[in-house]
Scaffold this active site. Structure first.
Site, PDB file in Angstrom:
ATOM      1  N   GLU A   1      -1.608  -9.417   3.208  1.00  0.00           N
ATOM      2  CA  GLU A   1      -1.578 -10.003   4.549  1.00  0.00           C
ATOM      3  C   GLU A   1      -2.956 -10.381   5.068  1.00  0.00           C
ATOM      4  O   GLU A   1      -3.106 -11.279   5.911  1.00  0.00           O
ATOM      5  CB  GLU A   1      -0.876  -9.061   5.542  1.00  0.00           C
ATOM      6  CG  GLU A   1      -1.622  -7.784   5.888  1.00  0.00           C
ATOM      7  CD  GLU A   1      -1.327  -6.614   4.965  1.00  0.00           C
ATOM      8  OE1 GLU A   1      -1.536  -5.472   5.384  1.00  0.00           O
ATOM      9  OE2 GLU A   1      -0.905  -6.864   3.819  1.00  0.00           O
TER      10      GLU A   1
ATOM     11  N   HIS B   1      -3.427  -5.223   0.130  1.00  0.00           N
ATOM     12  CA  HIS B   1      -2.929  -5.785   1.389  1.00  0.00           C
ATOM     13  C   HIS B   1      -3.000  -7.313   1.350  1.00  0.00           C
ATOM     14  O   HIS B   1      -3.995  -7.912   1.781  1.00  0.00           O
ATOM     15  CB  HIS B   1      -3.754  -5.258   2.558  1.00  0.00           C
ATOM     16  CG  HIS B   1      -3.529  -3.822   2.866  1.00  0.00           C
ATOM     17  ND1 HIS B   1      -2.629  -3.386   3.817  1.00  0.00           N
ATOM     18  CD2 HIS B   1      -4.082  -2.708   2.331  1.00  0.00           C
ATOM     19  CE1 HIS B   1      -2.646  -2.062   3.863  1.00  0.00           C
ATOM     20  NE2 HIS B   1      -3.516  -1.632   2.967  1.00  0.00           N
TER      21      HIS B   1
ATOM     22  N   CYS C   1       0.840  -1.206   0.000  1.00  0.00           N
ATOM     23  CA  CYS C   1       0.000   0.000   0.000  1.00  0.00           C
ATOM     24  C   CYS C   1       0.873   1.254   0.000  1.00  0.00           C
ATOM     25  O   CYS C   1       1.500   1.565  -0.999  1.00  0.00           O
ATOM     26  CB  CYS C   1      -0.968  -0.037   1.181  1.00  0.00           C
ATOM     27  SG  CYS C   1      -2.325   1.148   1.068  1.00  0.00           S
TER      28      CYS C   1
END
Length: 525
Positions: free
Chosen positions: A501, A499, A369
């Site tokens: 994750e 993102h 990001c």
């Protein structure tokens, strides 16, 4: 068969692991053949977690449907191997907002609007709207917190209405060990249970959290003063790896105890695979939220689930005060770096120094990001010759706005829930590192949380398409704007606007992190 409910409450102090326990218990019951759903209740007045400071509250976890949630929803996804949504989280802010809106719309037909029955009814309606044969409800905070009382009253009422035989209350509490006298002190737990009973809730199971295994006599005292059978007072001591908790609970048979009490027929096919040994790699997260590891929780867990030891958080502000030579001496000790997302200008120049170091010294680096945006800024400044290049988020008067606010965001005034959020279609370009990572998938859906984008059109001379010649940033994924950049002649230099994750699960971490860990170990592409 009526829907069943497990309510998990907390006692003595917060942060003792109710979220991990709830996720682990739900996983056990899911693997026992039960159609399980899970719900987190947060008593704070925020409508969601989107505007909360990560230093105080931990990371903001973003769901597929674009909801900004408490980090416990990340635990639920990782442990259960599912995608949750905005329905899986209730906040006091949402409840009161809805009640006030109903009152303004005249839906209460002139009644005096009160906590009971109107607010409690709103809570019960939200709970009853959840799918699943069994709903695990985690109530945030601790018993005795004034903001949590209305939620405890609501679940007490619901248990009365649907039948107590369909409810199981689990109280997770903490028993401290007093080293000066070499004994466990159960009094805080006794008082916590008393508070719960005064509200009208009698726990069916008590989970005793401790630093080390507790003695049988202390467990007996908890059972005696709580009025809970000894076989349902369970000790859960600290473990070195939170992914051991489902195994521990399985060995204790807590899923069988609770299922028997609720009248559930289960079979035991528990399957739980997580890394039990880790490569001794030193991976650094160059960030600015240093108050708690929870600020970068999903990134840390993604690295961990990819088989590397827990990454180290590096203070980006410290790097700002270092010379390039000092930065190199400091960062040479790391096997790979991660530049995470974030907001605000604090620490930005330190992150840019880390990116420059990684680019010039062939150190594996992943930008997420904001991290990807800073990769573009660093390249524009130090390779493209755009001195003073920046993001308009940090410098509204920059002569070279390599990163600018998205057009769709420029008319938005409110902060909460207004960014580009949730799963968005992303096109992966062929003949790139990213294409290899995604095993040649051409379209993926990844979760976003941002207002700004890289302006590749205005600064086209620093970017190139896959396969083109020259030392430029290769654009390796696009949507309506740049979604990913990478460098060809580098072991691992990758930035993504989204993102990754948030999509890591136990046994299935996001492939971007698996490739980063491989690169950190010297397995270059």
């Amino acid at each position: 068969m009526p829907q069943k409910f497990i309510v998990v409450t907390g006692g003595v102090l917060s942060g003792i692991g109710k979220g991990i326990f709830s996720a682990s218990l739900a996983r056990l019951l899911k693997d026992s053949g039960i159609n399980v759903s899970i719900l987190k209740i947060d008593p704070y007045l925020n409508v969601d977690a989107g505007t909360m400071n990560p230093n105080q509250h931990g990371e903001v976890f973003v769901t597929e449907d674009g909801y900004e949630a408490d980090l416990d929803l990340g635990h639920y996804e990782r442990f259960l191997g599912i995608n949750v949504s905005r329905k899986n989280n209730i906040t006091a802010g949402q409840i009161y907002f809805s009640v006030i809106q109903r009152e303004r719309d005249g839906k209460y037909l002139g009644s005096t609007v009160q906590i009971v029955p109107h607010v409690t009814s709103e809570i019960k309606d939200r709970i009853k709207s959840m799918d699943g044969d069994l709903l695990v409800i985690e109530i945030g905070g601790t018993v005795g917190d004034i903001e949590g009382e209305v939620f405890l009253e609501a679940v007490r009422e619901l248990a009365f209405e649907v039948g107590r035989e369909n409810f199981h209350f689990v109280h997770v509490t903490y028993v401290p060990y007093l080293r000066t006298t070499n004994e466990f002190k159960t009094k805080p737990t006794q008082q916590s249970v008393q508070l719960l009973r005064r509200i009208g809730i009698h726990p069916d199971t008590i989970v005793v959290r401790t630093e080390m295994p507790i003695d049988a006599n202390s467990l007996f005292k908890v059972a005696l003063f709580s009025g809970v059978p000894k076989n349902r007072v369970i000790n859960l001591p600290d473990v070195s790896n939170v992914y051991e908790v489902p195994d521990v609970l399985h060995s204790l048979g807590i899923h069988r105890l609770i299922s028997e009490k609720l009248g559930l027929n289960i079979y035991d096919k528990f399957s739980w695979s997580y890394p039990k040994s880790f490569e001794l790699l030193k991976i650094g997260i160059v960030g600015k939220y240093l108050g708690t590891d929870d600020a970068y929780k999903s990134i840390i867990e993604s690295v961990y689930l990819s088989g590397a030891q827990k990454p180290v958080v590096i203070d980006a502000q410290e790097l700002e005060d270092m010379t390039e030579e000092q930065v190199k001496d400091y960062l040479d000790d790391f096997d790979a770096l991660i530049i995470p997302g974030g907001f605000g200008r604090r620490g930005i120049e330190g992150k840019i120094k880390a990116i420059k170091y990684a680019r010039e010294n062939r150190k594996p680096i992943l930008g997420i990001c904001l991290g990807m945006q800073l990769m573009a800024i660093e390249f524009a400044r130090n390779v493209g010759g755009y001195k003073g290049a920046n993001s308009t988020e940090f410098d509204a008067d920059t002569p070279y706005p390599v990163v600018n606010m998205m057009e769709s965001q420029k008319e938005i005034l409110k902060l909460g829930g207004t960014m580009r959020l949730g799963a968005q279609k992303t096109n992966i370009l062929k003949n790139t590192l990213l294409s290899k990572i995604y095993e040649d998938q051409e379209v993926v859906y990844e979760r976003h949380r941002h207002r700004y984008e890289v302006d590749a059109e205005a600064f086209s001379d620093i970017f190139k398409k896959p396969g083109e010649e020259g030392y430029k940033l290769t654009i390796s994924a696009v949507s309506d704007f740049v979604e990913a950049v990478e460098l060809d002649d580098h072991p691992f230099f990758l930035g993504v606007q989204y993102h990754p994750e948030y999509r890591s699960k136990v046994g299935n971490p996001h492939p971007i992190f698996k490739w980063l860990v491989k690169a950190a170990g010297g397995n270059v592409r």
